[in-house]
Design a protein around this motif. Structure first.
Motif, PDB file in Angstrom:
ATOM      1  N   MET A  37      -5.105  13.051   0.569  1.00 49.21           N
ATOM      2  CA  MET A  37      -4.301  11.841   0.663  1.00 49.21           C
ATOM      3  C   MET A  37      -5.011  10.643   0.038  1.00 49.21           C
ATOM      4  SD  MET A  37      -3.365  14.130   2.991  1.00 49.21           S
ATOM      5  CE  MET A  37      -4.152  14.016   4.566  1.00 49.21           C
ATOM      6  N   TYR A  38      -4.236   9.825  -0.628  1.00 47.73           N
ATOM      7  CA  TYR A  38      -4.762   8.679  -1.368  1.00 47.73           C
ATOM      8  C   TYR A  38      -3.958   7.415  -1.057  1.00 47.73           C
ATOM      9  CZ  TYR A  38      -6.907  12.251  -4.347  1.00 47.73           C
ATOM     10  OH  TYR A  38      -7.621  13.315  -4.812  1.00 47.73           O
ATOM     11  N   LYS A  90      -8.204   6.032  -4.109  1.00 48.71           N
ATOM     12  CA  LYS A  90      -9.326   6.595  -3.371  1.00 48.71           C
ATOM     13  C   LYS A  90      -8.796   7.544  -2.299  1.00 48.71           C
ATOM     14  CE  LYS A  90     -13.071   5.102  -0.354  1.00 48.71           C
ATOM     15  NZ  LYS A  90     -13.661   3.951   0.344  1.00 48.71           N
ATOM     16  N   MET A  91      -9.425   8.714  -2.177  1.00 47.77           N
ATOM     17  CA  MET A  91      -9.011   9.650  -1.137  1.00 47.77           C
ATOM     18  C   MET A  91      -9.392   9.078   0.216  1.00 47.77           C
ATOM     19  SD  MET A  91      -9.555  13.749  -0.730  1.00 47.77           S
ATOM     20  CE  MET A  91     -11.190  13.742  -0.058  1.00 47.77           C
ATOM     21  N   MET A 146       0.840  -1.182   0.000  1.00 43.09           N
ATOM     22  CA  MET A 146       0.000   0.000   0.000  1.00 43.09           C
ATOM     23  C   MET A 146       0.884   1.244   0.000  1.00 43.09           C
ATOM     24  SD  MET A 146      -2.951   1.125   2.688  1.00 43.09           S
ATOM     25  CE  MET A 146      -1.980   1.669   4.062  1.00 43.09           C
ATOM     26  N   ILE A 147       0.901   1.953  -1.107  1.00 39.57           N
ATOM     27  CA  ILE A 147       1.672   3.182  -1.220  1.00 39.57           C
ATOM     28  C   ILE A 147       0.718   4.356  -1.038  1.00 39.57           C
ATOM     29  CG2 ILE A 147       3.101   4.611  -2.732  1.00 39.57           C
ATOM     30  CD1 ILE A 147       3.960   1.986  -4.108  1.00 39.57           C
ATOM     31  N   LYS A 148       1.074   5.259  -0.146  1.00 39.31           N
ATOM     32  CA  LYS A 148       0.241   6.428   0.115  1.00 39.31           C
ATOM     33  C   LYS A 148       0.870   7.645  -0.554  1.00 39.31           C
ATOM     34  CE  LYS A 148       0.840   5.924   4.485  1.00 39.31           C
ATOM     35  NZ  LYS A 148       0.814   6.155   5.933  1.00 39.31           N
TER      36      LYS A 148
END
Length: 62
Positions: free
Chosen positions: A22-23, A29-30, A1-3
């Motif tokens: 942020m996504y 998705k935000m 999971m990359i933010k």
């Protein structure tokens, strides 16, 4: 999971605000947002949460 995060500079009622959106990349998705009148505060918040800043949009120039 990359933010990752996008920072938007906007003007609301003659006040400049910086809004971070942020996504998570696997959903695109935000998942969160943060707002401040100070760009440095927004950047500090994103760094503390380990988000990668990917885009900066100056909406005041549009």
């Amino acid at each position: 999971m990359i933010k990752h995060a996008e920072i938007h500079k906007i003007k609301i009622e003659n006040e400049i605000r910086y809004v971070a959106k942020m996504y998570v990349t696997y959903r695109d998705k935000m998942i969160d947002s943060f707002s401040s009148s100070c760009l440095e505060k927004v950047v500090e918040y994103l760094i503390s949460k380990e988000y990668v800043i990917t885009n900066y949009f100056d909406m005041t120039e549009i």
